[in-house]
Write a protein that holds these residues in place. Sequence first.
Motif, PDB file in Angstrom:
ATOM      1  N   ILE A 242     -11.369  -7.223 -13.101  1.00 17.28           N
ATOM      2  CA  ILE A 242     -10.901  -8.460 -12.474  1.00 17.28           C
ATOM      3  C   ILE A 242      -9.436  -8.354 -12.056  1.00 17.28           C
ATOM      4  O   ILE A 242      -9.031  -8.909 -11.025  1.00 17.28           O
ATOM      5  N   ALA A 243      -8.629  -7.622 -12.810  1.00 17.18           N
ATOM      6  CA  ALA A 243      -7.218  -7.475 -12.440  1.00 17.18           C
ATOM      7  C   ALA A 243      -7.064  -6.713 -11.136  1.00 17.18           C
ATOM      8  O   ALA A 243      -6.157  -7.005 -10.345  1.00 17.18           O
ATOM      9  N   GLN A 249      -6.310  -9.049  -3.723  1.00 15.83           N
ATOM     10  CA  GLN A 249      -6.117 -10.296  -2.985  1.00 15.83           C
ATOM     11  C   GLN A 249      -4.633 -10.605  -2.808  1.00 15.83           C
ATOM     12  O   GLN A 249      -4.204 -11.039  -1.725  1.00 15.83           O
ATOM     13  N   MET A 250      -3.859 -10.370  -3.842  1.00 12.91           N
ATOM     14  CA  MET A 250      -2.436 -10.715  -3.813  1.00 12.91           C
ATOM     15  C   MET A 250      -1.629  -9.801  -2.895  1.00 12.91           C
ATOM     16  O   MET A 250      -0.787 -10.264  -2.112  1.00 12.91           O
ATOM     17  N   LEU A 251      -1.849  -8.498  -2.994  1.00 15.52           N
ATOM     18  CA  LEU A 251      -1.002  -7.528  -2.304  1.00 15.52           C
ATOM     19  C   LEU A 251      -1.668  -6.934  -1.068  1.00 15.52           C
ATOM     20  O   LEU A 251      -1.101  -6.969   0.019  1.00 15.52           O
ATOM     21  N   ASP A 252      -2.857  -6.366  -1.240  1.00 13.23           N
ATOM     22  CA  ASP A 252      -3.498  -5.685  -0.112  1.00 13.23           C
ATOM     23  C   ASP A 252      -3.882  -6.657   1.005  1.00 13.23           C
ATOM     24  O   ASP A 252      -3.662  -6.369   2.190  1.00 13.23           O
ATOM     25  N   ASP A 254      -2.887  -9.947   1.048  1.00 17.28           N
ATOM     26  CA  ASP A 254      -1.853 -10.985   1.150  1.00 17.28           C
ATOM     27  C   ASP A 254      -2.456 -12.390   1.133  1.00 17.28           C
ATOM     28  O   ASP A 254      -2.014 -13.295   1.826  1.00 17.28           O
ATOM     29  N   ASN A 255      -3.479 -12.568   0.312  1.00 12.97           N
ATOM     30  CA  ASN A 255      -4.131 -13.873   0.174  1.00 12.97           C
ATOM     31  C   ASN A 255      -3.767 -14.430  -1.197  1.00 12.97           C
ATOM     32  O   ASN A 255      -4.539 -14.354  -2.160  1.00 12.97           O
ATOM     33  N   ARG A 256      -2.581 -14.970  -1.290  1.00 12.57           N
ATOM     34  CA  ARG A 256      -2.083 -15.441  -2.580  1.00 12.57           C
ATOM     35  C   ARG A 256      -2.879 -16.601  -3.156  1.00 12.57           C
ATOM     36  O   ARG A 256      -3.120 -16.632  -4.370  1.00 12.57           O
ATOM     37  N   PRO A 257      -3.278 -17.585  -2.365  1.00 10.91           N
ATOM     38  CA  PRO A 257      -4.087 -18.664  -2.959  1.00 10.91           C
ATOM     39  C   PRO A 257      -5.382 -18.167  -3.587  1.00 10.91           C
ATOM     40  O   PRO A 257      -5.742 -18.594  -4.682  1.00 10.91           O
ATOM     41  N   MET A 258      -6.090 -17.271  -2.899  1.00 14.82           N
ATOM     42  CA  MET A 258      -7.334 -16.756  -3.467  1.00 14.82           C
ATOM     43  C   MET A 258      -7.066 -15.908  -4.703  1.00 14.82           C
ATOM     44  O   MET A 258      -7.781 -15.997  -5.710  1.00 14.82           O
ATOM     45  N   GLY A 259      -6.028 -15.076  -4.652  1.00 18.75           N
ATOM     46  CA  GLY A 259      -5.665 -14.289  -5.827  1.00 18.75           C
ATOM     47  C   GLY A 259      -5.273 -15.164  -7.002  1.00 18.75           C
ATOM     48  O   GLY A 259      -5.630 -14.882  -8.154  1.00 18.75           O
ATOM     49  N   SER A 260      -4.571 -16.242  -6.714  1.00 18.16           N
ATOM     50  CA  SER A 260      -4.180 -17.172  -7.785  1.00 18.16           C
ATOM     51  C   SER A 260      -5.395 -17.873  -8.367  1.00 18.16           C
ATOM     52  O   SER A 260      -5.486 -18.065  -9.588  1.00 18.16           O
TER      53      SER A 260
END
Length: 289
Positions: A242-243, A249-252, A254-260
């Motif tokens: 999961i990490a 999602q966060m870096l590759d 750049d979808n911060r809301p979904m990663g959060s």
Amino acid sequence: MRRAGISSEARQGLTMIAPPFGYALLLLAAPLATIVAYSFFKDGYLTVIREFTLENYRAVWADPIFHRIMVRSLVVSALVTLVTVVLAFPVAYFLSFVVSPQRKSLWLFLITIPFWTSYLVRVFLWKVIMAPNGVINSAFLETGLIDSPFRMLNTVSAIVATLAHAYAPFAILPIFVALEKIDRSLLEAGRDLGETRLMTFWRVTLPLAMPGVIAAVLIVFIPTIGDYVTPTLIGGGKIPMIANMIQSQMLDQDNRPMGSALAVTAMLLVAICALVFLLLNRRFLRVRQ
């Protein structure tokens, strides 16, 4: 007449806890609150808050890939915890009951030696050990026991072995502390009553050591779910947890809301698992004077 307000002892206590409380608030609570806030945004910019939405959480729970990866993460973490605690208990028992009091500090010092090197370095060492041309395969090939190298990397067992080694001291120390608190006269009383050493261990030592075992389980289980270095290096990125999904999602992407949203959902699931485990073992957590 006593003046109303905060007493001097209370002021001293507040003064003592203020720095660590501020540190925890700044470095723990603030990032967590930011992640929770991001999970409700449509875009990834806090300065442009257009609309709060639950769409990120709906997408997470409707995603079969998330279900599969989350289940895999829980299973791998459970296996790591089981292997780590089962191997850590004999070590902690040996330190507490066999090693002389004068040498216990030395043994504890030796257990902490792995922390002298970076976690990343230790993972790379395991990659070298388990590589097709690594230490294990080279030794077996040289002795003629095998004709072709074992496939050890890019497997769940390799990830479990690496994480179990990395988190072993975290399991040994709480179990050792619990064993040290056991009154040795209770063990002597059990043997005086005709119990064998094995039954004395099963009926006296193990139940009294269970608070340390439960602490070790939680200390190992919770952080291993959030590990993304080992699945990437040892698993070759073929067995994501999961990490790794959150990092992607966060870096590759750049979808911060979904990663959060993924991070918050994973935290809630881990918290539920931990609470269920604590409830199932609450009788062992009662402190007996």
